[in-house]
Enzyme design. Structure first.
Site, PDB file in Angstrom:
ATOM      1  N   TYR A  34       3.588  -3.748   1.739  1.00 45.84           N
ATOM      2  CA  TYR A  34       4.362  -2.530   1.990  1.00 45.84           C
ATOM      3  C   TYR A  34       3.609  -1.275   1.548  1.00 45.84           C
ATOM      4  O   TYR A  34       3.450  -0.353   2.342  1.00 45.84           O
ATOM      5  CB  TYR A  34       5.722  -2.605   1.295  1.00 45.84           C
ATOM      6  N   GLU A  41      -0.171   4.243   7.140  1.00 49.37           N
ATOM      7  CA  GLU A  41       0.550   4.903   8.234  1.00 49.37           C
ATOM      8  C   GLU A  41       0.725   6.396   7.965  1.00 49.37           C
ATOM      9  O   GLU A  41       0.471   7.233   8.835  1.00 49.37           O
ATOM     10  CB  GLU A  41       1.903   4.242   8.460  1.00 49.37           C
TER      11      GLU A  41
END
Length: 108
Positions: A34, A41
């Protein structure tokens, strides 16, 4: 991550349960994946902002027959504004899911 997830569910469907090592991997791999995924991103969107603004690709300007305007640059900024504060919420949710799943496996 999807390989782990689908292996877990596939094993569970085929045999009725999954090995504890696969259960642990299913609910623990996000601890590393994560933060890595979120930071990459966000970083890539941030880096791309200058190119998005310069190219005006995927932008719809008025006037047009739909009387509608869309700016991909500002949509990307909106995604960043939601993504950054939303990430801790997603992470803590997964920590809770992990705690429940691993606690359930110890009692079973």
């Amino acid at each position: 991550m999807q390989i782990i997830r689908y292996s877990f569910f596939g094993t569970k469907e085929l045999f009725g349960s999954a090995p504890s090592s696969l259960l642990w991997l299913r609910y623990s791999s996000f601890l590393v994946m994560y933060p890595t995924g979120i930071s990459s991103e966000v970083g890539l969107i941030y880096i791309a902002l200058q190119f998005i603004k310069a190219s005006e690709k995927y932008c719809i300007r008025m006037p047009n027959k739909w009387n509608y305007s869309f700016d991909y640059f500002y949509a990307s900024i909106l995604v960043l504004l939601v993504y950054v504060p939303g990430s801790p919420h997603m992470y803590t949710y997964m920590l809770g899911q992990r705690k429940k799943a691993l606690a359930k496996s110890k009692t079973a």
